[in-house]
Design an enzyme around this catalytic site. Sequence first.
Site, PDB file in Angstrom:
ATOM      1  CB  SER A 208      26.639  -4.857  -4.892  1.00 55.71           C
ATOM      2  OG  SER A 208      26.729  -6.133  -6.401  1.00 55.71           O
TER       3      SER A 208
ATOM      4  CE  LYS B 280      23.996  -8.355  -5.081  1.00 54.74           C
ATOM      5  NZ  LYS B 280      24.857  -7.579  -7.024  1.00 54.74           N
TER       6      LYS B 280
ATOM      7  CB  SER C  30      28.628  -7.219  -7.679  1.00 50.53           C
ATOM      8  OG  SER C  30      28.824  -5.783  -8.347  1.00 50.53           O
TER       9      SER C  30
END
Length: 524
Positions: A199, A124, A223
């Site tokens: 996210s 990420k 997330s």
Amino acid sequence: MELIIRILTFLESVIYHILRPVFWWVYRKQPPKIALIKNPILQLSAVKIAEKIRQKELSSETVILAYIERIKEVNPLLNAVVENRFEAAIQDARACDKKLATGEVTAKELEIEKPLFGVPVTVKESCALKGLSHTGCTLARAGIKANYDSLSVLSLKTAGAIPLCVTNTPELCLGFESQNPLFGTTNNPYDIRKTAGGSSGGEGALLGSSSSLIGVGSDIAGSIRLPAHLNGVFGHKPTPGIISIEGHLPFCDGVEFQKYLVIGPLARYAEDLALAVKVMANRNTAALRLDEPVDVKSLKIRYMEAVEESFGLISVSEDIKRVIRDGARYLEGIGADVERVMIPELTDSLDIGMALFFGMKEMPQLLLDPEDPKHESNPISELGKLLFGLSRHNSSAILFKLLRDVHAFIPQSKLPSYRGKVQKLERIFTELLGTNGVFLFPTFVRSAPLHDQLTLQLAGALYCLIFNVLGFPATHVPMGLDSEGLPVGVQVVACPFQDRLCLAVAKELENGFGGWVPPPQAAV
């Protein structure tokens, strides 16, 4: 119940239903499907690939090239990748193969010391990977690259893993849809009209499309688990403090913030998820007793299909309720002690989560001004600009900042009362689960919605957020597809430091229901 919060979530729901015909019209055309999975290497777990590399049945270079080719095939439709290091990864793979060929390392040594030797992983963008983009997907940091590896990434590298790329998120991870003004919107591999979530949405999309094996994600309000749910893969939110959050963006020194925020893995296969947790926990592996076998038949399984209906909350879909019942019945069938429970206190989860999350004493800056990154943009001004398409921020980031500034409309004098409710929930779950029990619960209220609809379903975040507030580990487990052909699954929760129970149940449910299901694919 906080009336203002519930009125706002009720109005969101009303707007969602009013706009459904508009969304239908905008997205009425059938989208293209992602490329067919042709290479059988892409169907192997990381554990099996690592073993084949150690035994010289597969070269690391062959594996890395297969995943690079797959990413290049699907990313034009998904928009999941922010920046890649493909050439460097190929060189890393060749170095791995050379070490094996020359006898510099042996299979036995690698199995113990480098269990991911030569295996590709993805990261990420909010988690620092040296040399690659580390902007937080906000214009104020455009062009900034990490000059070091976050500790979670370093742990994977030390175990022999080879990072391929960094992936898309919402602006500063503020939202449940991975769209931002720098890199655009990430699409769901099962239907590119749908959201990949956030996210950790870029990670979820790559994994769901068979373009990654293990992804590094982060979770402060769902997330990791929400993108895992929407993209049909596994995701684990560990016990806070077990995996280092050093190197994550955003970050602050606040105690509450550091309790809620965790870094953890996403994976297509349960055995890879367990291995990734073990590797990323590093020196804390012993605290989780991850090497101790778990007899799932001896566990207490408690489950709820949904919280009680209440004003402002969103109903859980029948498909998700069904897979929770199916999972409970399956575990009961193998001998586990299974019981459906009702916990009325969970009805206030949304209010509790919003009060404590937006009532944190310390939080990072949230709406960085592109012209002056040391300061924040005015959310009221940005909201006005947004209406005319002039804002340089995402709608979710603006909303998040507004809620932060007004403490989600909850008086600070009420925080002690909500902390008391959290303590009561902690006692309830500790007595209910102890050291040999897990709780089956929805991860979200439905499968992947169309783009921009998730902002109108924020009340569904209560199913994940409450366990960040409580500090309990939780794993999302894919349980097949719903009536629309989209992934659905179940959240498996345990008491702190009982992560191994979540992981063991995830593996058992994978055995029973098949785990990850490949998305619809275009014909050759």
